[in-house]
Design an enzyme around this catalytic site. Sequence first.
Site, PDB file in Angstrom:
ATOM      1  CD  GLU A 191      -5.461   1.782  -3.052  1.00  0.00           C
ATOM      2  OE1 GLU A 191      -6.635   1.895  -2.703  1.00  0.00           O
ATOM      3  OE2 GLU A 191      -4.521   1.726  -2.239  1.00  0.00           O
ATOM      4  N   GLY A 198     -11.143   3.266   1.086  1.00  0.00           N
ATOM      5  CA  GLY A 198     -10.528   3.475   2.400  1.00  0.00           C
ATOM      6  C   GLY A 198     -11.538   4.102   3.343  1.00  0.00           C
ATOM      7  CG  HIS A 241      -1.991   1.019   1.123  1.00  0.00           C
ATOM      8  ND1 HIS A 241      -1.762   2.357   1.383  1.00  0.00           N
ATOM      9  CD2 HIS A 241      -3.295   0.933   0.735  1.00  0.00           C
ATOM     10  CE1 HIS A 241      -2.882   3.029   1.166  1.00  0.00           C
ATOM     11  NE2 HIS A 241      -3.824   2.186   0.775  1.00  0.00           N
ATOM     12  CB  SER A 286     -11.391   9.784  -3.500  1.00  0.00           C
ATOM     13  OG  SER A 286     -10.372  10.353  -2.704  1.00  0.00           O
TER      14      SER A 286
END
Length: 247
Positions: free
Chosen positions: A161, A230, A91, A209
């Site tokens: 991402e 998230g 991540h 988002s």
Amino acid sequence: MLIVGNWKAYVESQLKAKALFATAKRLSAQHDTEIVLAVPTPYLGLLSPSNRSKVAFAAQNISAGTGGAATGEVTAALLKELGVTYTLVGHSERRALGETDEMVSDKVRHAHANQIIPIVCVGEKERDPDAHYLQLLRAQIHAVFEPLAQKERQQTILAYEPIWAIGKTASEAMSPRDLTEMTLYIRKVLGEYLPGRSALKVKLLYGGSVEPSNIRSLAEGTGVDGFLPGHASADSDIFSALVKALK
Ligand code: 13P
């Protein structure tokens, strides 16, 4: 579709964790969407062992080693013992702490060796006009896929991402048009490691988002197989709205 809710460190009470899990269980019984919860490690011990629902669990990180003298590490064997199915790897919030492509690759191989499915996060910090970010993305994918066996490549999940789109609101997320372009590019890169149509079968998620107001448009015709929300996954009402909007 697959939704992996990354709670990050937003959930800091057992009460809230249990309530979110109850919501996820209810949603998974009512909808076809596959729900995975990527939760802080202590909640894996709290929630996962007694889980009898369709909800699956992911760790947010995994050790690259096999145990022993490694303070603070959580190994794949322990995660397996707790009933964990997936793990996030690489991540951007962990890469920001110094995790390199090489470390990400080691963790992915360790996960596979222990039958835990890695969800590998890749994405650029910013988009430069000369599109160097495409090379960065390619390098991140190469580091992970190149050392793997064909079967492991096929089972690896990729989460695209873009860092610039993380932690904002739907209006600042990636547009469906740009996402479509990126999924085409990513599948083209995957084609270098997987023959024929098998690159199309690698599960590809988008994160950054994702909110109830944009999830539907990001799902339609963009080529993704699901999402990695998230902040929107750490609130029961918003997470319910996310899953319902995908229907
Ligand atoms: P947000 O949905 O809060 O932007 O986070 C995305 C993410 O980093 C998921 O892993």
